[in-house]
Design a protein around this motif. Structure first.
Motif, PDB file in Angstrom:
ATOM      1  N   VAL A  78       0.908  -1.227  -0.031  1.00 16.24           N
ATOM      2  CA  VAL A  78       0.006   0.031   0.039  1.00 16.24           C
ATOM      3  C   VAL A  78       0.891   1.328   0.071  1.00 16.24           C
ATOM      4  N   HIS A  79       1.876   1.379   0.687  1.00 20.53           N
ATOM      5  CA  HIS A  79       2.912   2.271   0.794  1.00 20.53           C
ATOM      6  C   HIS A  79       3.541   2.647  -0.484  1.00 20.53           C
ATOM      7  N   ALA A  80       3.830   1.482  -0.898  1.00 31.16           N
ATOM      8  CA  ALA A  80       4.661   1.749  -2.349  1.00 31.16           C
ATOM      9  C   ALA A  80       3.939   2.326  -3.445  1.00 31.16           C
ATOM     10  N   ALA A  81       2.559   1.742  -3.554  1.00 26.84           N
ATOM     11  CA  ALA A  81       1.577   1.833  -4.735  1.00 26.84           C
ATOM     12  C   ALA A  81       1.139   3.404  -4.324  1.00 26.84           C
ATOM     13  N   ALA A  82       0.934   3.840  -3.177  1.00 28.76           N
ATOM     14  CA  ALA A  82       0.501   5.284  -2.711  1.00 28.76           C
ATOM     15  C   ALA A  82       1.451   6.321  -3.299  1.00 28.76           C
ATOM     16  N   ALA A 118      -3.705   1.367   7.484  1.00 27.10           N
ATOM     17  CA  ALA A 118      -3.662   2.157   8.674  1.00 27.10           C
ATOM     18  C   ALA A 118      -2.167   2.771   8.686  1.00 27.10           C
ATOM     19  N   ILE A 119      -1.211   1.564   8.675  1.00 30.11           N
ATOM     20  CA  ILE A 119       0.073   1.761   8.861  1.00 30.11           C
ATOM     21  C   ILE A 119       0.736   2.355   7.645  1.00 30.11           C
ATOM     22  N   ALA A 120       0.476   2.041   6.403  1.00 29.00           N
ATOM     23  CA  ALA A 120       0.953   2.675   5.205  1.00 29.00           C
ATOM     24  C   ALA A 120       0.427   4.334   5.249  1.00 29.00           C
ATOM     25  N   ALA A 121      -0.928   4.823   5.886  1.00 24.75           N
ATOM     26  CA  ALA A 121      -1.090   5.961   5.910  1.00 24.75           C
ATOM     27  C   ALA A 121      -0.224   6.651   6.834  1.00 24.75           C
ATOM     28  N   GLU A 122       0.319   6.146   7.949  1.00 23.00           N
ATOM     29  CA  GLU A 122       1.084   6.536   9.080  1.00 23.00           C
ATOM     30  C   GLU A 122       2.193   7.011   8.252  1.00 23.00           C
ATOM     31  N   ARG A 123       2.997   5.916   7.516  1.00 26.04           N
ATOM     32  CA  ARG A 123       4.350   6.053   7.012  1.00 26.04           C
ATOM     33  C   ARG A 123       4.147   7.305   5.897  1.00 26.04           C
ATOM     34  N   VAL A 137      -3.257  11.450  -1.386  1.00 22.86           N
ATOM     35  CA  VAL A 137      -3.839  10.477  -1.580  1.00 22.86           C
ATOM     36  C   VAL A 137      -5.025   9.945  -0.969  1.00 22.86           C
ATOM     37  N   LEU A 138      -6.045   9.424  -1.387  1.00 25.81           N
ATOM     38  CA  LEU A 138      -7.089   8.895  -0.664  1.00 25.81           C
ATOM     39  C   LEU A 138      -7.240   7.407  -0.851  1.00 25.81           C
ATOM     40  N   LEU A 139      -7.178   6.514   0.387  1.00 25.11           N
ATOM     41  CA  LEU A 139      -7.125   5.263   0.476  1.00 25.11           C
ATOM     42  C   LEU A 139      -8.661   4.826   0.661  1.00 25.11           C
ATOM     43  N   VAL A 140      -9.106   3.805  -0.084  1.00 27.10           N
ATOM     44  CA  VAL A 140     -10.495   3.193  -0.162  1.00 27.10           C
ATOM     45  C   VAL A 140     -10.221   1.732   0.647  1.00 27.10           C
ATOM     46  N   VAL A 141     -10.760   1.554   1.712  1.00 30.29           N
ATOM     47  CA  VAL A 141     -10.260   0.324   2.372  1.00 30.29           C
ATOM     48  C   VAL A 141     -11.705  -0.429   2.787  1.00 30.29           C
ATOM     49  N   LYS A 142     -11.792  -1.551   2.710  1.00 30.35           N
ATOM     50  CA  LYS A 142     -12.988  -2.400   2.961  1.00 30.35           C
ATOM     51  C   LYS A 142     -12.629  -2.995   4.577  1.00 30.35           C
ATOM     52  N   ASN A 143     -14.021  -2.865   5.527  1.00 29.87           N
ATOM     53  CA  ASN A 143     -13.822  -3.176   6.947  1.00 29.87           C
ATOM     54  C   ASN A 143     -13.397  -4.549   7.173  1.00 29.87           C
ATOM     55  N   TYR A 144     -12.208  -4.862   6.920  1.00 36.12           N
ATOM     56  CA  TYR A 144     -11.744  -6.233   7.600  1.00 36.12           C
ATOM     57  C   TYR A 144     -10.318  -5.992   8.169  1.00 36.12           C
ATOM     58  N   THR A 145     -10.171  -6.498   9.418  1.00 42.46           N
ATOM     59  CA  THR A 145      -9.297  -6.104  10.418  1.00 42.46           C
ATOM     60  C   THR A 145      -7.721  -6.126   9.567  1.00 42.46           C
ATOM     61  N   ARG A 153       2.107   9.978   5.891  1.00 42.53           N
ATOM     62  CA  ARG A 153       2.122  11.071   6.449  1.00 42.53           C
ATOM     63  C   ARG A 153       3.450  11.611   6.973  1.00 42.53           C
ATOM     64  N   ALA A 154       4.395  10.747   7.449  1.00 39.67           N
ATOM     65  CA  ALA A 154       5.353  10.884   7.903  1.00 39.67           C
ATOM     66  C   ALA A 154       6.520  11.531   6.888  1.00 39.67           C
ATOM     67  N   GLU A 155       6.223  11.202   5.902  1.00 37.59           N
ATOM     68  CA  GLU A 155       6.714  11.638   4.651  1.00 37.59           C
ATOM     69  C   GLU A 155       6.408  12.677   4.018  1.00 37.59           C
ATOM     70  N   GLY A 156       5.408  13.345   4.603  1.00 35.91           N
ATOM     71  CA  GLY A 156       4.662  14.712   3.818  1.00 35.91           C
ATOM     72  C   GLY A 156       3.774  14.497   2.903  1.00 35.91           C
ATOM     73  N   VAL A 157       3.265  13.035   2.742  1.00 36.72           N
ATOM     74  CA  VAL A 157       2.138  12.869   1.938  1.00 36.72           C
ATOM     75  C   VAL A 157       0.638  13.009   2.421  1.00 36.72           C
ATOM     76  N   PRO A 158      -0.148  13.872   2.061  1.00 39.68           N
ATOM     77  CA  PRO A 158      -1.434  13.944   2.528  1.00 39.68           C
ATOM     78  C   PRO A 158      -2.492  12.901   2.380  1.00 39.68           C
ATOM     79  N   VAL A 159      -2.775  12.523   3.320  1.00 39.51           N
ATOM     80  CA  VAL A 159      -3.519  11.274   3.204  1.00 39.51           C
ATOM     81  C   VAL A 159      -4.986  11.243   4.065  1.00 39.51           C
ATOM     82  N   GLU A 160      -5.773  10.684   3.401  1.00 42.07           N
ATOM     83  CA  GLU A 160      -7.227  10.582   4.087  1.00 42.07           C
ATOM     84  C   GLU A 160      -7.742   9.136   3.750  1.00 42.07           C
TER      85      GLU A 160
END
Length: 565
Positions: A67-71, A95-100, A80-88, A102-109
């Motif tokens: 996910v991180h590399a793709a985004a 969520a981990i990819a989003a954290e990474r 980047v907007l991530l569309v996620v199906k609700n499975y754990t 954001r830390a790199e300065g990429v706006p994510v929702e």
């Protein structure tokens, strides 16, 4: 390889990306999930759809590295907007990819899809497939509509915050429910992942092959679908998304083992049932878009529309598998072409063909008794529809007036495949000869019938190319014509037709579907030859009425092989 101009692949970490995007798009859309749901998500890449997709193993979430590399690879100037199906698993990895990011300065929702009504109050948590995030509901087929709306909005240049708000609103106003009559095939065993007895149904399955909370008896399809729609509409109302004048977007989705014919028939049924409830279907999508490998079942998704959403769903796309939904428009349905008569029944019904009507009635009765045998024979040598096709032609003939000319028109105009029109040609040739047969004792009748049978055989050969010996109804028709041409009686012609039909059991097919089977059809007569032999027999019984004619065997006896040739 199938879509090289549209889709690119990065192997490590594995992800796919759209090679083309709309020039106005500022925010990239990224989604993903386990394999086995195809064409979601890889088939949705391109203008009007996603920018990148991350596939996991079968029914397993993608790794956060994917996910991180793709985004990172597709991120637009607006983020980047991530569309996620609700499975754990999906929720955690995205969520981990989003954290990474954001830390790199990429706006994510993130937009979390949780549309599955069957798990609205579930408390189960079972490994990677259980429910997580903000609700207990699984994310299923509504993801297709969410991504289509977001793809169109992203193409028009919406910013990240607007897209995230739009996506969450669409999710809140969408609910899905799925049923299955057969489980998907287990990759480990090659057998169904769970067993269902005949007449049982899983109501509330998940797209990973999860069973429903309970197994139910399978109701009639109309009752099943009506109950599903009632539950979906109640679910939307409970969620504060009651359907209003904007209507709904409908997705009829196959789970992998349902045919396109079945899914489109469901679409028609759903449309009728929603109309009865006063719910307007503003747009719809029908097909397999969120599969569960080869599970035999379907899901229904209702999206309660807001103003402007139907236009987003109808916006153009250029992806391998995600189409634009149709704009609302009344289907164009006409009973007949503009220049065609509305109904031939009245004209046919005026035909004073008493002898022909008696022939048609006797033939219909004979073939009705042989229906099962004709079906069985056609299953041995073809596709099993011959008995139904002949019965359909005779029903249409009755509605048109029941005369022989009515039957000729019915078989020519109303019966599909090859057998119906060819029988129609034969019956057309018989009409004038049988009408003359209204005069009892006319010595010319046999000769007229013989000439009509010969003309019918020649017409069949002209249009179909068949010859005697090809294992078709000519093998019953031509011997009967030969007998009558030689001065024989109609009873003799009936016997020759029966013998010809029986003889097809020893012929290799050279025309029709039986030609594909080689010697596998040997030992059983051709069903078309049996039906034509029955026609010649009833001609003899109606027009000649001799004891020899009355003693001729029934088509059931010919078809079942209980008489000697």
């Amino acid at each position: 390889m199938a879509h090289p101009a549209d889709v690119g692949v990065v192997l490590d970490p594995l992800h796919l990306y759209a090679r083309r995007k709309a020039p106005g798009r500022k925010v990239a859309l990224v989604s993903g999930g386990g394999a086995g749901h195809e064409p979601m998500h890889a088939g949705f890449l391109g203008p009007g759809g996603l920018d990148a997709a991350c596939p996991g193993l079968v029914f397993t979430s993608p790794h956060h590295r994917q996910v991180h590399a793709a985004a990172r690879g597709v991120a637009g100037p607006g983020g980047v907007l991530l569309v996620v199906k609700n499975y754990t698993g999906d929720v955690i990895c995205f969520a981990i990819a989003a954290e990474r990011l954001r830390a790199e300065g990429v706006p994510v929702e993130t937009v979390l899809v949780d549309d599955d009504l069957a798990t609205d109050a579930s408390d189960d948590h079972d490994g990677d497939d259980d429910e997580g995030g903000a609700s207990q509901r699984r994310g299923t087929a509504a993801t297709v509509l969410v991504e289509k709306v977001l793809g169109a909005a992203a193409d028009r240049g919406d910013d990240l915050a607007s897209l995230a708000a739009l996506g969450r609103d669409v999710v809140a106003r969408a609910r899905s429910l799925a049923v299955a009559s057969r489980a998907q095939t287990s990759l480990a065993t090659g057998e169904p992942a769970f067993a269902l007895d005949a007449g049982q149904l899983e109501r509330g399955v998940g797209i990973h092959g999860e069973r429903a909370a309970s197994t139910t008896s399978r109701p009639p399809t109309r009752e099943l679908v009506d109950g599903m729609l009632a539950e979906l509409l109640t679910g939307l109302e409970t969620a504060g998304a009651a359907v209003d004048d904007e209507g709904v977007a409908l997705l009829v989705n196959g789970l992998g083992g349902a045919t396109s014919l079945e899914l489109h028939a469901l679409r028609a049924l759903v449309g009728d049932l929603l109309s009865e409830r006063g719910v307007r279907v503003a747009t719809s999508l029908v097909g397999t878009y969120t599969a569960a490998l080869d599970m035999r079942g379907f899901s229904l998704t209702l999206l309660a529309l807001r103003p402007g959403w139907a236009e987003l769903l109808a916006a153009p796309t250029a992806t391998p598998s995600l189409p634009a939904l149709p704009a609302e428009e009344e289907p164009q349905v006409a009973d007949h072409p503009d220049d065609a008569p509305s109904d031939g029944a009245a004209q046919d019904g005026q035909d004073p063909d008493d002898a022909g009507a008696a022939v048609v009635a006797a033939w219909a009765q004979a073939l009705d008794g042989a229906h099962a045998d004709l079906t069985r024979l056609d299953q041995l040598s073809g596709d099993g529809d011959f008995g139904d096709n002949v019965a359909s032609g005779l029903r249409h003939a009755e509605r048109r007036g029941g005369t022989l000319s009515a039957a000729a028109g019915a078989f020519l105009d109303e019966v599909g495949g090859s057998s119906g029109p060819l029988l129609g040609l034969l019956l057309t040739e018989l009409v004038p000869a049988v009408r003359r047969g209204d005069t009892p004792g006319d010595p010319q009748v046999g000769a007229d019938i013989g000439a009509a049978l010969r003309s019918g055989a020649q017409a069949v050969t002209r249009v179909g190319g068949a010859q005697v010996g090809d294992r078709t109804f000519l093998d019953a028709l031509v011997p009967a014509a030969d007998v009558l041409d030689g001065g024989g009686s109609l009873a003799d012609a009936g016997r020759a037709a029966v013998d010809g039909a029986l003889g097809t059991a020893q012929l290799l097919g050279r025309r029709g579907r039986s030609r594909y089977l080689g010697d596998r059809a040997l030992g059983a007569p051709d069903p078309g030859a049996v039906a034509v032999a029955a026609l010649v027999v009833v001609l003899a019984q109606v027009l000649e009425g001799s004891p020899q004619a009355q003693a001729l065997p029934s088509p059931s006896r010919v078809a079942s092989g209980t008489i000697d040739g």
